[in-house]
Each structure stands twice: as structure tokens, then as C-alpha cells.
Design an enzyme around this catalytic site. Structure first.
Site, PDB file in Angstrom:
ATOM      1  NE  ARG A  66      46.032 110.849   4.535  1.00 27.33           N
ATOM      2  CZ  ARG A  66      46.844 109.906   4.040  1.00 27.33           C
ATOM      3  NH1 ARG A  66      46.384 108.698   3.793  1.00 27.33           N
ATOM      4  NH2 ARG A  66      48.106 110.189   3.809  1.00 27.33           N
ATOM      5  CG  HIS A  70      40.497 112.818   3.387  1.00 27.24           C
ATOM      6  ND1 HIS A  70      40.541 111.757   2.517  1.00 27.24           N
ATOM      7  CD2 HIS A  70      41.680 113.462   3.224  1.00 27.24           C
ATOM      8  CE1 HIS A  70      41.692 111.756   1.856  1.00 27.24           C
ATOM      9  NE2 HIS A  70      42.412 112.773   2.288  1.00 27.24           N
ATOM     10  CB  VAL A  74      33.053 115.900   1.867  1.00 26.88           C
ATOM     11  CG1 VAL A  74      31.852 115.315   1.124  1.00 26.88           C
ATOM     12  CG2 VAL A  74      34.311 115.100   1.532  1.00 26.88           C
ATOM     13  N   GLY A  76      31.738 120.154   4.546  1.00 27.15           N
ATOM     14  CA  GLY A  76      32.109 120.977   5.686  1.00 27.15           C
ATOM     15  C   GLY A  76      32.530 120.066   6.837  1.00 27.15           C
ATOM     16  CG  ASP A  78      29.391 117.449   7.808  1.00 28.96           C
ATOM     17  OD1 ASP A  78      30.363 116.700   7.581  1.00 28.96           O
ATOM     18  OD2 ASP A  78      28.497 117.650   6.963  1.00 28.96           O
ATOM     19  CD  GLU A  92      31.430 112.150   3.250  1.00 31.34           C
ATOM     20  OE1 GLU A  92      32.542 112.426   3.746  1.00 31.34           O
ATOM     21  OE2 GLU A  92      30.429 112.880   3.376  1.00 31.34           O
ATOM     22  CG  ASN A  98      37.792 109.119   2.041  1.00 24.86           C
ATOM     23  OD1 ASN A  98      38.778 109.829   2.231  1.00 24.86           O
ATOM     24  ND2 ASN A  98      36.556 109.598   2.078  1.00 24.86           N
ATOM     25  N   PRO A 167      41.253 117.110  -2.814  1.00 25.33           N
ATOM     26  CG  PRO A 167      42.424 119.050  -2.273  1.00 25.33           C
ATOM     27  CD  PRO A 167      41.357 118.129  -1.744  1.00 25.33           C
ATOM     28  CG  HIS A 197      51.426 115.501   2.524  1.00 25.72           C
ATOM     29  ND1 HIS A 197      51.173 115.552   1.169  1.00 25.72           N
ATOM     30  CD2 HIS A 197      50.240 115.137   3.088  1.00 25.72           C
ATOM     31  CE1 HIS A 197      49.916 115.243   0.918  1.00 25.72           C
ATOM     32  NE2 HIS A 197      49.327 114.995   2.076  1.00 25.72           N
ATOM     33  CB  THR A 198      56.127 117.255   7.809  1.00 22.88           C
ATOM     34  OG1 THR A 198      57.384 117.002   8.439  1.00 22.88           O
ATOM     35  CG2 THR A 198      55.094 117.484   8.895  1.00 22.88           C
ATOM     36  CG  ASP A 249      59.706 114.613   5.847  1.00 17.93           C
ATOM     37  OD1 ASP A 249      60.809 114.343   5.350  1.00 17.93           O
ATOM     38  OD2 ASP A 249      59.558 115.406   6.796  1.00 17.93           O
ATOM     39  CG  ASP A 257      60.619 118.224  10.664  1.00 19.09           C
ATOM     40  OD1 ASP A 257      60.089 117.979   9.559  1.00 19.09           O
ATOM     41  OD2 ASP A 257      61.544 117.527  11.131  1.00 19.09           O
TER      42      ASP A 257
END
Length: 331
Positions: A66, A70, A74, A76, A78, A92, A98, A167, A197-198, A249, A257
Site C-alpha cells: 500500500r 499511495h 500523488v 509520482g 518519488d 502526506e 493516509n 482513490p 486487496h486479496t 478478503d 491469490d
């Protein structure tokens, strides 16, 4: 004849050098062998520390994955996300997406400390994030891929960019897709990368509205399978318990998976941003069905999309810097 052959070979080598060193496949000036001479142990150092962290806490694999996501969405890829507050920087980490969400910074710190000891001011924090995301995926049972390297670190952060570009769980499908397109990504990237998100968890506060007040009319989201919704309500009440964690999940929460996609087809996606992949767009629904039926295809596309995401606006050449400490810019 020997001289003309030598000249010919030089021309051939020059012609192919840009392909080997800065292939567009690897996003301009990024390439997997970037540290082979300057810090040959870099990849192993990252992998060993990530492996230790994930062995200690399986959830850390999703957390490190993640962080990369994240960060890239924002300014790129970096490492702007890693910067703490300072005189000139508003971190951030304080943004809505966050706060109480991103974690694993201490693992990145440990990696950076080891790299600085071995290869001072050579490996960027942005590349550490990219490698840690790949290694975490593999450790959780997911696909492997070559990580293009050579990113440099930003000297600033964007709190507003973090608030608006990442998002959100409650965004509509069109809003999410627009945010992806603004970063040069498409619907294939959206669906494949959502498959991350698995593994991992989400807080009660990120999906509560689906249980009680989806559209502002005090009614639940009826696209959520009702027995699953009842289970969620038992530990995610109308008020309180905001930080209670739930598996994204529930079938295989620490195994990377394609069960995430199978859950979506059974109307058991936890977040609104997950379930809209099957309820709001026919193209994304078709992709979900493909991945639900073919784990190998999901793995192949996820790896490709991770490389593509990792190529969002990297700082290369003389832009940015190589931080000594990932939490602050160099003096």
C-alpha cells in the site's frame, strides 16, 4: 577488414545501448540492473528485511504494498509519502487517505539504515518502496517481477495531492477510473491492481456506510450479500469502533491469490470501491470474471500493472536527490 568490422560492432552497440539501459519497457531511464555495480547487494538487503518483517507480522506485506501505491498516486513514485513534517514540508501522512491507514515506515527505515551502511547515499527511498512492494507480494504467495530501478527522491510533499489523487473507498467507479487515467493508467490496471486487496485489512469507518446508509437514505447497500453484511454489522456498529479491522478478503486474508475476485462475484467485496468493479461497468466485470477463473492470468497482469504503476513520473538523472534518511530531505 578488421577495422571496418570493429567500427560496425561499435555502431551496433551504440544503437542497442539505449534499449538496454533506458528501455521504454522499463519506463524511460529505469532498469532492473541500475544498482548492479554501485550497490550489488541492494535487492538482497531489501528482501531479507522485508522477509523478517512479514514473518513477524503477515499483515505487513499488504502495508508495504500500500505504501508504494499511495506514494505513486500523488507526485509520482518519488517517496514523497515518507517525508515527515518539517519547516517547509507538510507530510502526506496527515492526509485523509493516509491517517490511521498507511504503516510500515519503520521497516523502510530499517532497510534504508542497512543500505546506507553498505552503500552510502546510493539507493533511493523511492526504489526501496518499489522493491519492498514486489518482495511483499512474493512473500504472500503472489507473482514475481523484475523491478525497474533508478528513481530518485523528491524534496517535497503534497498534502492536497494525497487528499485528492488517491482513490477512496467510497468513490464512484467513474471517479476511481478518472484518478487512474490521470496517472496514465487504464481500466485493466484498475481491476488488476485492485486485486492487491486479496491481502490486508480495512477499518470499519471505510465501509460503514454500506451497512447502514449507502445513499444518504438510511438504507444499506443491497449489492452487498446480506448474510455477509449481517456478519459485518456485528462488529462494525453505526457508531464507534471506527478503527476495528476487517479482512479485505475474508477467504484467504494473508494469501495473495484470486479469491478477492471470486468474492466480488459473490457480492462479498468489503469496500464500495471493490464491489463497483462488478456492478457499475461491463468491461471491469468481464475482467473480474477472467481473473476469478484464471489465477495465472491475474498474476501475469498484476505484475505488468505494478511495473506500469511504478513508472508514474519518476525523478531520474539529476532531478530530486538520494535521501540519507527517508523521513527528511538532505540538508
Amino acid at each position: 577488414m578488421a577495422q571496418s568490422m570493429s567500427f560496425f560492432m561499435v555502431i551496433v552497440l551504440l544503437a542497442f545501448a539505449p534499449i538496454c539501459l533506458s528501455s521504454k519497457t522499463y519506463g524511460g531511464y529505469l532498469f532492473p540492473q541500475f544498482y548492479d555495480r554501485s550497490c550489488p547487494q541492494a535487492k538482497e538487503i531489501v528482501k531479507s528485511i522485508v522477509a523478517k518483517a512479514v514473518a513477524k507480522e503477515a499483515r505487513m506485506a499488504a502495508s508495504l504494498l500500500r505504501l508504494h501505491f499511495h506514494d505513486c498516486f500523488v507526485k509520482g513514485c518519488d517517496a514523497s509519502l515518507l517525508l515527515d513534517n518539517s519547516g517547509t514540508i507538510i507530510s502526506e501522512k496527515r492526509s485523509n487517505p493516509n491517517t490511521n491507514s498507511v504503516r510500515g515506515f519503520e521497516v523502510i527505515d530499517e532497510i534504508k539504515k542497512a543500505l546506507e551502511k553498505d552503500c552510502p547515499q546510493t539507493v533511493s527511498c523511492a526504489d526501496i518502496l518499489a522493491l519492498a512492494a514486489r518482495d511483499s507480494t512474493v512473500l504472500a504467495g503472489g507473482p514475481n517481477w523484475e523491478v525497474p530501478l533508478g528513481r530518485r527522491d523528491s524534496r517535497g510533499a503534497s498534502l492536497s495531492g494525497s487528499n485528492y489523487n488517491i482513490p477512496a473507498p467510497n468513490n464512484t467507479f467513474n471517479t476511481i477510473l478518472t484518478k487512474f487515467k490521470l496517472k496514465g493508467l487504464d481500466i485493466v490496471d484498475l481491476v488488476a491492481l485492485s486485486g492487491s486487496h486479496t491481502i490486508g485489512n480495512a477499518r470499519c469507518t471505510t465501509f460503514r456506510q454500506r451497512l447502514y446508509n449507502q445513499s444518504g437514505n438510511s438504507l444499506p447497500d443491497y449489492t452487498l450479500e446480506q448474510s455477509y453484511a449481517a456478519q459485518l454489522r456485528a462488529t462494525c456498529p453505526r457508531s464507534g469502533g471506527d478503527q476495528t479491522l476487517f479482512f479485505l478478503d475474508f477467504v484467504s486474508p494473508i494469501k495473495f491469490d484470486n479469491s478477492y475476485f471470486k468474492n466480488l462475484l459473490a457480492s462479498k467485496g468489503l469496500l464500495n470501491s471493490d464491489q463497483v468493479l462488478v456492478t457499475k461497468n461491463q468491461e471491469s466485470l468481464a475482467l473480474v470474471k477472467q481473473y476469478a477463473g484464471n489465477n495465472e492470468l491475474f498474476f501475469e497482469n498484476f505484475a505488468k500493472c505494478m511495473v506500469k504503476m511504478g513508472n508514474i513520473s519518476p525523478l531520474t538523472g539529476f532531478r530530486g536527490e538520494i535521501r540519507k534518511n527517508c523521513r527528511k530531505i538532505n540538508n
